[in-house]
Design an enzyme around this catalytic site. Structure first.
Site, PDB file in Angstrom:
ATOM      1  N   SER A  30      59.322  65.098  30.884  1.00  0.00           N
ATOM      2  CA  SER A  30      58.933  64.649  29.476  1.00  0.00           C
ATOM      3  C   SER A  30      60.113  64.719  28.612  1.00  0.00           C
ATOM      4  O   SER A  30      60.939  65.796  28.738  1.00  0.00           O
ATOM      5  CB  SER A  30      58.075  65.804  29.054  1.00  0.00           C
ATOM      6  OG  SER A  30      56.791  65.524  29.421  1.00  0.00           O
ATOM      7  N   HIS A  61      56.728  59.551  28.939  1.00  0.00           N
ATOM      8  CA  HIS A  61      56.847  59.116  30.412  1.00  0.00           C
ATOM      9  C   HIS A  61      56.689  57.661  30.589  1.00  0.00           C
ATOM     10  O   HIS A  61      55.399  57.025  30.222  1.00  0.00           O
ATOM     11  CB  HIS A  61      55.939  59.867  31.483  1.00  0.00           C
ATOM     12  CG  HIS A  61      56.189  61.295  31.531  1.00  0.00           C
ATOM     13  ND1 HIS A  61      56.472  61.806  32.592  1.00  0.00           N
ATOM     14  CD2 HIS A  61      55.974  62.314  30.687  1.00  0.00           C
ATOM     15  CE1 HIS A  61      56.467  63.123  32.418  1.00  0.00           C
ATOM     16  NE2 HIS A  61      56.108  63.414  31.127  1.00  0.00           N
ATOM     17  N   HIS A  83      50.718  63.876  36.405  1.00  0.00           N
ATOM     18  CA  HIS A  83      50.534  65.450  36.341  1.00  0.00           C
ATOM     19  C   HIS A  83      48.742  65.735  36.936  1.00  0.00           C
ATOM     20  O   HIS A  83      48.269  64.827  36.685  1.00  0.00           O
ATOM     21  CB  HIS A  83      50.395  66.251  34.841  1.00  0.00           C
ATOM     22  CG  HIS A  83      51.743  65.860  34.312  1.00  0.00           C
ATOM     23  ND1 HIS A  83      51.820  64.493  33.488  1.00  0.00           N
ATOM     24  CD2 HIS A  83      52.899  66.581  34.213  1.00  0.00           C
ATOM     25  CE1 HIS A  83      53.412  64.626  33.400  1.00  0.00           C
ATOM     26  NE2 HIS A  83      53.901  65.772  33.194  1.00  0.00           N
ATOM     27  N   TYR A  85      46.677  67.392  35.598  1.00  0.00           N
ATOM     28  CA  TYR A  85      45.707  67.450  34.621  1.00  0.00           C
ATOM     29  C   TYR A  85      45.167  65.967  34.134  1.00  0.00           C
ATOM     30  O   TYR A  85      44.220  65.979  33.217  1.00  0.00           O
ATOM     31  CB  TYR A  85      46.130  68.308  33.396  1.00  0.00           C
ATOM     32  CG  TYR A  85      47.402  67.646  32.443  1.00  0.00           C
ATOM     33  CD1 TYR A  85      47.262  66.672  31.994  1.00  0.00           C
ATOM     34  CD2 TYR A  85      48.703  68.565  32.704  1.00  0.00           C
ATOM     35  CE1 TYR A  85      48.739  66.150  31.209  1.00  0.00           C
ATOM     36  CE2 TYR A  85      49.745  67.827  32.308  1.00  0.00           C
ATOM     37  CZ  TYR A  85      49.743  66.538  31.435  1.00  0.00           C
ATOM     38  OH  TYR A  85      50.973  66.168  30.930  1.00  0.00           O
ATOM     39  N   GLU A  86      46.059  64.860  34.512  1.00  0.00           N
ATOM     40  CA  GLU A  86      45.568  63.421  33.963  1.00  0.00           C
ATOM     41  C   GLU A  86      44.562  63.037  34.579  1.00  0.00           C
ATOM     42  O   GLU A  86      43.833  62.227  34.226  1.00  0.00           O
ATOM     43  CB  GLU A  86      46.878  62.544  34.188  1.00  0.00           C
ATOM     44  CG  GLU A  86      48.220  63.084  33.226  1.00  0.00           C
ATOM     45  CD  GLU A  86      49.310  62.130  33.326  1.00  0.00           C
ATOM     46  OE1 GLU A  86      49.152  60.996  33.091  1.00  0.00           O
ATOM     47  OE2 GLU A  86      50.231  62.739  34.092  1.00  0.00           O
ATOM     48  N   ALA A 113      60.197  69.107  31.883  1.00  0.00           N
ATOM     49  CA  ALA A 113      60.547  69.838  30.513  1.00  0.00           C
ATOM     50  C   ALA A 113      59.581  71.165  30.877  1.00  0.00           C
ATOM     51  O   ALA A 113      58.233  71.116  31.212  1.00  0.00           O
ATOM     52  CB  ALA A 113      59.916  69.138  29.215  1.00  0.00           C
ATOM     53  N   MET A 208      53.790  72.048  33.961  1.00  0.00           N
ATOM     54  CA  MET A 208      52.547  71.548  34.347  1.00  0.00           C
ATOM     55  C   MET A 208      52.859  70.490  35.500  1.00  0.00           C
ATOM     56  O   MET A 208      51.629  69.747  35.696  1.00  0.00           O
ATOM     57  CB  MET A 208      51.873  70.908  33.329  1.00  0.00           C
ATOM     58  CG  MET A 208      51.363  71.905  32.005  1.00  0.00           C
ATOM     59  SD  MET A 208      50.567  70.829  30.571  1.00  0.00           S
ATOM     60  CE  MET A 208      51.016  72.263  29.249  1.00  0.00           C
ATOM     61  N   SER A 209      54.089  70.721  36.187  1.00  0.00           N
ATOM     62  CA  SER A 209      54.469  69.660  37.035  1.00  0.00           C
ATOM     63  C   SER A 209      55.263  70.047  38.216  1.00  0.00           C
ATOM     64  O   SER A 209      55.150  71.274  38.330  1.00  0.00           O
ATOM     65  CB  SER A 209      55.040  68.425  36.238  1.00  0.00           C
ATOM     66  OG  SER A 209      56.488  68.844  35.992  1.00  0.00           O
ATOM     67  N   ASN A 232      61.161  74.805  25.055  1.00  0.00           N
ATOM     68  CA  ASN A 232      60.582  75.920  24.013  1.00  0.00           C
ATOM     69  C   ASN A 232      60.572  76.902  24.657  1.00  0.00           C
ATOM     70  O   ASN A 232      60.545  77.181  25.731  1.00  0.00           O
ATOM     71  CB  ASN A 232      58.972  75.315  23.555  1.00  0.00           C
ATOM     72  CG  ASN A 232      58.238  75.004  24.687  1.00  0.00           C
ATOM     73  OD1 ASN A 232      58.073  74.131  25.326  1.00  0.00           O
ATOM     74  ND2 ASN A 232      57.403  76.349  25.093  1.00  0.00           N
ATOM     75  N   HIS A 244      53.605  68.904  22.386  1.00  0.00           N
ATOM     76  CA  HIS A 244      54.350  68.138  23.113  1.00  0.00           C
ATOM     77  C   HIS A 244      55.184  67.734  22.219  1.00  0.00           C
ATOM     78  O   HIS A 244      56.264  67.015  22.658  1.00  0.00           O
ATOM     79  CB  HIS A 244      53.018  67.188  23.655  1.00  0.00           C
ATOM     80  CG  HIS A 244      53.800  66.258  24.635  1.00  0.00           C
ATOM     81  ND1 HIS A 244      54.218  66.668  25.775  1.00  0.00           N
ATOM     82  CD2 HIS A 244      53.696  64.687  24.497  1.00  0.00           C
ATOM     83  CE1 HIS A 244      54.756  65.676  26.538  1.00  0.00           C
ATOM     84  NE2 HIS A 244      54.493  64.578  25.818  1.00  0.00           N
TER      85      HIS A 244
HETATM   86  C1  R1P Z   1      54.011  69.307  28.069  1.00  0.00           C
HETATM   87  O1  R1P Z   1      54.722  69.200  26.794  1.00  0.00           O
HETATM   88  C2  R1P Z   1      54.262  68.565  29.167  1.00  0.00           C
HETATM   89  O2  R1P Z   1      55.567  68.403  29.133  1.00  0.00           O
HETATM   90  C3  R1P Z   1      55.844  68.999  30.607  1.00  0.00           C
HETATM   91  C4  R1P Z   1      54.521  69.551  30.915  1.00  0.00           C
HETATM   92  O3  R1P Z   1      54.487  69.803  32.400  1.00  0.00           O
HETATM   93  C5  R1P Z   1      53.646  68.906  30.357  1.00  0.00           C
HETATM   94  O4  R1P Z   1      53.259  67.652  31.004  1.00  0.00           O
HETATM   95  O5  R1P Z   1      56.098  67.803  31.150  1.00  0.00           O
HETATM   96  P1  R1P Z   1      57.028  67.399  32.821  1.00  0.00           P
HETATM   97  O6  R1P Z   1      56.783  68.520  33.354  1.00  0.00           O
HETATM   98  O7  R1P Z   1      56.402  66.029  33.167  1.00  0.00           O
HETATM   99  O8  R1P Z   1      58.360  67.659  32.344  1.00  0.00           O
END
Ligand code: R1P
Length: 272
Positions: A30, A61, A83, A85-86, A113, A208-209, A232, A244
């Site tokens: 992200s 993305h 991800h 969750y999608e 991120a 989350m990834s 953060n 986000h």
């Molecule tokens: C939250 O802001 C999002 O940013 C991060 C978290 O996993 C969530 O999807 O994204 P990436 O992990 O894809 O960078």
């Protein structure tokens, strides 16, 4: 779920567009998409044109496969990811990661991120992931058959690639902390109590990834390096609500550092 990987079709399509043989795969997290603009001799293919690739629904993305050169070395880069969750599918990144292997990549560099748990590592700082905790209660290899599914994860993060990151960070005078990344399903952010638990369990960052991609990469025999941009402080550390928007605002600070770091890492990998 349990869809077969369609990497052979994807690799065949890529070969109709470029003669480059990528040596490394990369995934941009992200707010890190601007790194894709630095790829030389770039050929861009939208995920929508690639069979089995997921639809990326998260802002920040781009949803593009980029084949080109970084640090003079051919790479395959995913500008964006899907991800869990999608789509509710932990294996959403199966075909993209398998495509790296089908194209002949020897390793992957995964970026994300993340929320930081260490008060000394604030927004905009980079953290090399040394290990992870799968806290999502799922696995991208559910449904795989055969003994190959029992993937060893003791050395999931490649020691040689980690050394290349350390050397590049030292050469660029970029602070690179190291720590454990804990995978939460999202998409809601963590609670302060969950962050206290994460700290007790040994995490320095949460997100989350990435973890499913690491598991898939090891399944397909790829060496792995992964780096978080702390966007953060994690929930409860400052009292501020998480968003986000903040991720996308601070991601580019990490992207600017990655633009200095990754060409060195990839060039050193290419020379090895
Ligand atoms: C939250 O802001 C999002 O940013 C991060 C978290 O996993 C969530 O999807 O994204 P990436 O992990 O894809 O960078």
């Amino acid at each position: 779920m349990f869809a077969p990987d369609r990497a052979a079709e994807c690799a065949a399509l890529v070969r109709t567009r470029t003669d480059l043989s990528p040596r490394l795969g990369m995934v941009l997290g992200s707010g890190l998409g601007s790194f894709a603009d630095t790829v030389a001799d770039a050929v861009r293919i939208p995920f929508a044109d690639l069979p089995g690739f997921p639809v990326s629904t998260v802002t920040g993305h781009r949803g593009e496969l980029v084949i080109g050169r970084v640090g003079g070395v051919p790479i395959a880069l995913l500008s964006g990811r899907a991800h869990y969750y999608e789509h509710g599918d932990a294996a959403a990144m199966k075909t993209p990661i398998a495509t790296f292997a089908a194209l002949g990549c020897e390793g992957v560099i995964l970026t994300n991120a993340a929320g930081g748990l260490d008060p000394a590592v604030g927004p905009g700082e980079l953290m090399l992931i040394s290990d992870h905790i799968n806290f999502a209660g799922t696995n991208p290899l559910f449904g795989e058959m055969g003994d190959r599914r029992f993937v060893g994860m003791t050395q999931a993060y490649d020691a040689g690639l980690a050394d290349l990151f350390r050397a590049a960070a030292a050469a660029e005078d970029i602070r690179l902390s190291e720590g454990v990344y804990m995978w939460f399903t999202g998409p809601s952010f963590e609670t302060p109590a969950e962050i206290r638990a994460a700290r007790i369990l040994g995490a320095q960052a949460v997100g989350m990834s990435t973890v499913p991609e690491v598991i898939l990469a090891r399944f397909y025999g790829l060496r792995v390096a992964a780096v978080s941009t702390v966007t953060n402080f994690a929930a409860g550390m400052t009292g501020a609500e998480l968003s986000h928007e903040e991720t996308k605002e601070n991601g580019p600070k990490g992207a600017e550092k990655l633009k200095r770091l990754l060409p060195r890492v990839v060039a050193a990998f290419g020379a090895s």
